[in-house]
Design an enzyme around this catalytic site. Sequence first.
Site, PDB file in Angstrom:
ATOM      1  N   SER A 158      -3.237   3.934  -0.873  1.00 55.31           N
ATOM      2  CA  SER A 158      -2.160   3.109  -0.335  1.00 55.31           C
ATOM      3  C   SER A 158      -0.795   3.783  -0.453  1.00 55.31           C
ATOM      4  O   SER A 158      -0.590   4.871   0.071  1.00 55.31           O
ATOM      5  CB  SER A 158      -2.192   1.753  -1.054  1.00 55.31           C
ATOM      6  OG  SER A 158      -1.374   0.810  -0.417  1.00 55.31           O
ATOM      7  N   ASP A 210      -7.347  -3.074   7.877  1.00 53.24           N
ATOM      8  CA  ASP A 210      -8.090  -3.306   6.638  1.00 53.24           C
ATOM      9  C   ASP A 210      -7.623  -4.561   5.908  1.00 53.24           C
ATOM     10  O   ASP A 210      -7.891  -4.736   4.725  1.00 53.24           O
ATOM     11  CB  ASP A 210      -8.006  -2.086   5.715  1.00 53.24           C
ATOM     12  CG  ASP A 210      -6.598  -1.817   5.183  1.00 53.24           C
ATOM     13  OD1 ASP A 210      -5.698  -2.656   5.384  1.00 53.24           O
ATOM     14  OD2 ASP A 210      -6.401  -0.758   4.547  1.00 53.24           O
ATOM     15  N   HIS A 239      -8.497  -3.364   2.098  1.00 52.80           N
ATOM     16  CA  HIS A 239      -7.578  -2.361   1.574  1.00 52.80           C
ATOM     17  C   HIS A 239      -7.876  -2.008   0.117  1.00 52.80           C
ATOM     18  O   HIS A 239      -7.692  -0.864  -0.299  1.00 52.80           O
ATOM     19  CB  HIS A 239      -6.144  -2.871   1.710  1.00 52.80           C
ATOM     20  CG  HIS A 239      -5.110  -1.826   1.447  1.00 52.80           C
ATOM     21  ND1 HIS A 239      -5.038  -0.648   2.157  1.00 52.80           N
ATOM     22  CD2 HIS A 239      -4.090  -1.775   0.532  1.00 52.80           C
ATOM     23  CE1 HIS A 239      -4.029   0.083   1.715  1.00 52.80           C
ATOM     24  NE2 HIS A 239      -3.447  -0.574   0.723  1.00 52.80           N
TER      25      HIS A 239
END
Length: 426
Positions: free
Chosen positions: A190, A362, A394
């Site tokens: 991320s 996601d 995610h």
Amino acid sequence: MALVPPLLAVAALLLSLPLGSGAGGLHPVVLVPGYTSNHLEAMLTASYEPPAPACAAAATAADEQGWFPLWPNHPATRDANQVPCFADQMSLVYDAGADDYRNTDGVATRVPHFGSTRSLIGWELVVRQLEDLGYLDGDTLLAAPYDFRYAVATPGHPSAVGARYFRDLGRLILSSRLRHGRPAVVVAHSFGCALTYQFLLSRPLPWRRRHVRHVVFLGSALGGFAPGMNALTAGMNYGLPGLARPAMLRLARSQQSALWRLPTPLVFGDMPLAVVSAADAGNATATTAYTARNMSAFLEAIGFGEAVRPYETRVLPMWEALPAPMVPVTSFIGSGIRTPETYVYGKDGFEGEPEVVYSDGDGDINMVSLIAIEKWAEVDGQVMEVVRLPGVGHAGFFSVDFAVERVVDEIYKAAGGVEFDRVFSI
């Protein structure tokens, strides 16, 4: 926990030799977490002015105890009266004169356990499987946590905390290379992907090729994402109940990393991301659409005009292009999950609850941003692999059994395989 797949079980046996010896040796792995995925600690100094009466006693106690957990496990998670204290201590201040971000006056912060996986939150399954393969925490398995409220800035603009993190990350990778004689595999998730990418670009190409064997990105968002805009309009509460809207907005808007979440013109182009429809005095409906190309106007419209200068000078120039890092990359993408793409606001404007238009992604990151780096496969000399995991969200790389195993398998391949040696001389 799912059983270790046969490939990994065999690998564990083969890797029972000391990690620095012969064909059984593994390349060290460095884990870079995502936003809020590592611990933060704080200490209050004599100059701290509590924002609420309930904070005064806590400030005195904290002063006697020294460092205390800021994230997670802040006292606010156990005492509702401490919620305003958390919002105050977690917020940053942008000093326009210094052109940099800092903590609230009287608040000192630090990131504990740098270099160790003890610093991480949510990585337990990945870490456990890597340890089953013979990796040792703090030795061949390293972690590079950071203060996720901060970021770095365009060259020529100060960014004290971010620059210090880049120095620490570089030293961690270099020390592992010197200790084990092997370049590192860097695994990022991320927001950590964005930091890792900019870190690589900040290092000379010979340094990258010598010290970084492979990079594994999990849910990268190098083009920003639409929910990043919504966070600036609705605020952030970090899961704490009863947090007033002004405090939520301060938490969301004061952090340097907030502007890194905004969709970039390079990736999102003219796609409408925030739409405001309101009737004027003549009952006609006026509609204003905000895209990544007029982000400064969006910031002004939501009452966050003070962010325009740092956004235009410190953030936007860093994302005007996405050059290939020229080290081998594997990008994991979750897909098939409804992800907010456009927020439509009615008569209450940005203070109202928007209707949300969804598209693929996601769940947090829009597909257009997840696939932005696929173009690197077209760059001569750039080794690039994209792994799509349908139905994985995610954070699913750390909780869905088959996704965890696929990620660990890729790390193992990158750390022990030889196929990439034919591309770069290491």
